[in-house]
Design a protein around this motif. Sequence first.
Motif, PDB file in Angstrom:
ATOM      1  N   UNK A 189       0.831  -1.201   0.000  1.00 26.91           N
ATOM      2  CA  UNK A 189       0.000   0.000   0.000  1.00 26.91           C
ATOM      3  C   UNK A 189       0.867   1.252   0.000  1.00 26.91           C
ATOM      4  N   UNK A 190       1.908   1.251   0.831  1.00 22.83           N
ATOM      5  CA  UNK A 190       2.832   2.383   0.856  1.00 22.83           C
ATOM      6  C   UNK A 190       3.507   2.572  -0.500  1.00 22.83           C
ATOM      7  N   UNK A 191       3.892   1.460  -1.126  1.00 21.69           N
ATOM      8  CA  UNK A 191       4.552   1.550  -2.432  1.00 21.69           C
ATOM      9  C   UNK A 191       3.640   2.163  -3.479  1.00 21.69           C
ATOM     10  N   UNK A 192       2.374   1.737  -3.507  1.00 17.68           N
ATOM     11  CA  UNK A 192       1.420   2.279  -4.475  1.00 17.68           C
ATOM     12  C   UNK A 192       1.194   3.766  -4.250  1.00 17.68           C
ATOM     13  N   UNK A 193       1.100   4.174  -2.986  1.00 17.38           N
ATOM     14  CA  UNK A 193       0.875   5.582  -2.662  1.00 17.38           C
ATOM     15  C   UNK A 193       2.103   6.421  -3.012  1.00 17.38           C
ATOM     16  N   UNK A 194       3.279   5.924  -2.653  1.00 15.11           N
ATOM     17  CA  UNK A 194       4.507   6.679  -2.931  1.00 15.11           C
ATOM     18  C   UNK A 194       4.762   6.812  -4.431  1.00 15.11           C
ATOM     19  N   UNK A 195       4.317   5.826  -5.218  1.00 13.06           N
ATOM     20  CA  UNK A 195       4.493   5.918  -6.668  1.00 13.06           C
ATOM     21  C   UNK A 195       3.787   7.160  -7.211  1.00 13.06           C
ATOM     22  N   UNK A 197       2.979   9.894  -5.463  1.00 14.45           N
ATOM     23  CA  UNK A 197       3.622  11.086  -4.908  1.00 14.45           C
ATOM     24  C   UNK A 197       4.906  11.411  -5.658  1.00 14.45           C
ATOM     25  N   UNK A 198       5.723  10.408  -5.899  1.00 13.77           N
ATOM     26  CA  UNK A 198       7.027  10.629  -6.552  1.00 13.77           C
ATOM     27  C   UNK A 198       6.852  11.106  -7.987  1.00 13.77           C
ATOM     28  N   UNK A 199       5.970  10.450  -8.729  1.00 17.38           N
ATOM     29  CA  UNK A 199       5.758  10.839 -10.129  1.00 17.38           C
ATOM     30  C   UNK A 199       5.237  12.275 -10.219  1.00 17.38           C
ATOM     31  N   UNK A 200       4.288  12.628  -9.358  1.00 15.56           N
ATOM     32  CA  UNK A 200       3.735  13.989  -9.383  1.00 15.56           C
ATOM     33  C   UNK A 200       4.790  15.010  -8.966  1.00 15.56           C
ATOM     34  N   UNK A 201       5.612  14.667  -7.969  1.00 17.50           N
ATOM     35  CA  UNK A 201       6.678  15.581  -7.536  1.00 17.50           C
ATOM     36  C   UNK A 201       7.682  15.820  -8.657  1.00 17.50           C
ATOM     37  N   UNK A 210       3.472  21.900  -5.827  1.00 20.19           N
ATOM     38  CA  UNK A 210       2.241  21.194  -5.461  1.00 20.19           C
ATOM     39  C   UNK A 210       1.527  21.949  -4.353  1.00 20.19           C
ATOM     40  N   UNK A 211       2.288  22.401  -3.359  1.00 17.60           N
ATOM     41  CA  UNK A 211       1.703  23.156  -2.245  1.00 17.60           C
ATOM     42  C   UNK A 211       1.123  24.486  -2.727  1.00 17.60           C
ATOM     43  N   UNK A 212       1.845  25.194  -3.576  1.00 18.77           N
ATOM     44  CA  UNK A 212       1.384  26.499  -4.056  1.00 18.77           C
ATOM     45  C   UNK A 212       0.066  26.368  -4.820  1.00 18.77           C
ATOM     46  N   UNK A 287      -1.541   9.739   2.204  1.00 17.85           N
ATOM     47  CA  UNK A 287      -2.793   9.834   1.450  1.00 17.85           C
ATOM     48  C   UNK A 287      -3.232  11.290   1.304  1.00 17.85           C
ATOM     49  N   UNK A 288      -3.003  12.098   2.344  1.00 19.11           N
ATOM     50  CA  UNK A 288      -3.318  13.526   2.244  1.00 19.11           C
ATOM     51  C   UNK A 288      -2.495  14.170   1.138  1.00 19.11           C
ATOM     52  N   UNK A 289      -1.218  13.808   1.078  1.00 21.62           N
ATOM     53  CA  UNK A 289      -0.351  14.344   0.035  1.00 21.62           C
ATOM     54  C   UNK A 289      -0.788  13.868  -1.346  1.00 21.62           C
ATOM     55  N   UNK A 290      -1.265  12.641  -1.443  1.00 24.29           N
ATOM     56  CA  UNK A 290      -1.789  12.137  -2.719  1.00 24.29           C
ATOM     57  C   UNK A 290      -2.974  12.975  -3.171  1.00 24.29           C
TER      58      UNK A 290
END
Length: 579
Positions: A189-195, A197-201, A210-212, A287-290
Motif C-alpha cells: 500500500x505504501x509503495x502504491x501511494x509513494x508511486x 507522490x514521486x511521479x507527481x513531484x 504542489x503546495x502552491x 494519502x493527504x499528500x496524494x
Amino acid sequence: MYLGTADFVVFGLTLLISILIGVYFRCSGGKQQTNQEYLLGNKNQGVIPIAFSLVASFASSISILGYTSEVYNYGTHFFVINVAYLVSTPTAAIFYLPVLFKNNTISVYEYLEKRFGHTTRLLASMAFTLQMILYMGVVHYAPAIAVEAVTGFPQTWSIICIGIICIFYGTIGGVRAVIITDLFQTLLMFAAVFAIIIVTAIDANGFEQIYDVANAGGRIQFSNFNIDPTERHSWFTVLIGGFFTHITLYAINQAQVQRYVSMKSYKSAATALMLSCPILIAFMSSLCLVGLCLFYYYRDCDPIKEGRIKSADQLVPRYVLDRLNGIPGLTGLFVAGIFSASLSTVSAAVNSLAAVTLEDYVKPAYKYFYKTEMQTLDAGLTKFLALTYGFVCLAVALLIRNYESLLTACFTVFGVCGGPLFALFTAGMMIPAVNELGAIVGFLTGLVFCFVMGFGGPKPKSVPLPTSIQGCVNSNFTAVIYGTVDAINNTATASAQTGNSTDYNYLFKISYMYYIVLGFGVTLLLSILVSLVAGQPEDSTPDPDLFTPLVARHIRNRLRQEETVYMYDMKKLEELEKS
C-alpha cells in the motif's frame, strides 16, 4: 485493457505471495490444528508484524480511494485526525488494553459477560457481527470500482477474485498468516501511494509547486475552529470524532484485540500498539499528500466535471490511467496496492468473526443444550466458520453493487455501532456503579438513537470546493453542460449558509464525525442513571481485575478497608462475648 506484461507480473506476484503465505503456515508448526494456534498464533507473535497488522486491519482500499478524494474536494482539514491518533493510542494502551489482556479471552465480548452478564455479551457480539459483515461487503466492493476503471476487469469478477483469495489464505493459515500477510500488504500500500507522490513531484519539479497550487485552490485548510456541531469538518469535529473512532477500533474491536492477546505479554502488546501509531500517521499523511497531488494534476481539468469519471472515489484510478499507464509496472503496482488494502482488512475481519461466533454463540449454545462445557476442539470448526463468513461477506459485496445507497449506510453502521459499544466497555472498566440492567438499557437506547441519527433524514449535502475545467480539451462544451451544475452548487452553498436551519431537522445536520460521540454519551449517561435508580445487590462485590488499573487500585484499597473494619468488629464482638 490497460495492463501491460510488467503490470501483470507485478500484480500476479503479489497475489501469489499472499497465497503462499497461507500455504506455508498451514504446513508449518502445528499445522493450525488447534484453536490456540489458529486464532492466537500460540501467543508468540512479534511486535513489528503486529504493529503493521494493526494498521492494515482498518487501512483499507476505502482509505486510499476515500481519503484522497476528501482532500481533493474539501481540503486538508481532515489531516487533523492525526492529532487524535496521538492522544487515543496511549489512552487505549493505558486504560483498556491492561484489562482485556489480563482477562485473557479469545472473544473480547467475554469480558462483558464477566462484568454485566450473558445477555449484554450476546447483544454486543451481535452488533459487532452485523457491523463487520456490512463493512466487509463495502471493503470487497470498493476496490472493484477502481480495478474496473484501471483494467476493464468486470466488477463481479473482481469482487469474486478478491473474496476467494482472501478466503483461501485467511482460512487455511489462521491468524499468523493474516498477520504476516498484513505486513507484506501494508508495504505494498505504501509503495502504491509513494508511486503517485514521486511521479507527481517529478512533474511539478518538487513539492513546493504542489503546495502552491493547492493553496491557491483553497485546499490547504487548518483554520476552522468553529464549535458548531453541524460543521462538517473543524478542529473540534475531527479531533473529538477522530479520537472516539480510533480508540473504538484500536481498544475494544475484536479484530485488534485478537492481535493483542496473540502476544506473550501486555508490555509487548502495548509496544506494538504504540508503534502502530506512527505507521498509521505516516500512511494517512501520505494519502493527504496524494490528494494534493491529484489536485495539482487536475487543477485545470476536473475529470468529474469533464465526465470521465462518475464520482470522486475514482480519482486515484483515473490518475493511474492518465499518468502512470505509460510507466511499465506502476499500474500493476497500484492495482496490487488496492487489492492488498482490501485483502488485509477482510482477512482480519473473517478471522475475528470466526472467533466471536465460536466463543459467543457456539460454546454458550452447547452449554445451554447439553448442560456441560464444550470439550477442547481442533480448529476444524473454526476454519469452517471463517470460510462461511468469507462467502457471506462476498455475497454482501455482490448485493451492494446493486444498492448504491448501502455504501454510505455501511459506513454509518460502523460509526453508530461503535459509540454504544465503546460506552459499554468504558462503563464496565471505569464505573463500578453501572450494573447489568443499566448496561443493557443504555446500550439498546444508544443503538436506536444512533441509527435514527445516522439513517434518518433528509440530510444536507456537502458542497465541494470549486474546481476548474478551463484546461480540458473540450472546455467550451464542458463549460456549457456544467454551467448549470455550478449554478446549482452556488445556490446550495448559499442555502447552506442562510436558510439551512429551517430546511433540515437539527439532529440530521450534525456532522457525521459526532455520531460515535453522541452514541457514546447517550449510552454511558443512561447506563449510569438506570444503574443508580435500580441500585446494586447487597452482596455484590466488584472484581478488581475487571476494571482499569487506576479504578482497580481504588477498589482493592476499599476492600482492604472493609476487611479491616470487619476484622475489628469481629474482635470487639469476641471481647463482648467473653465479658
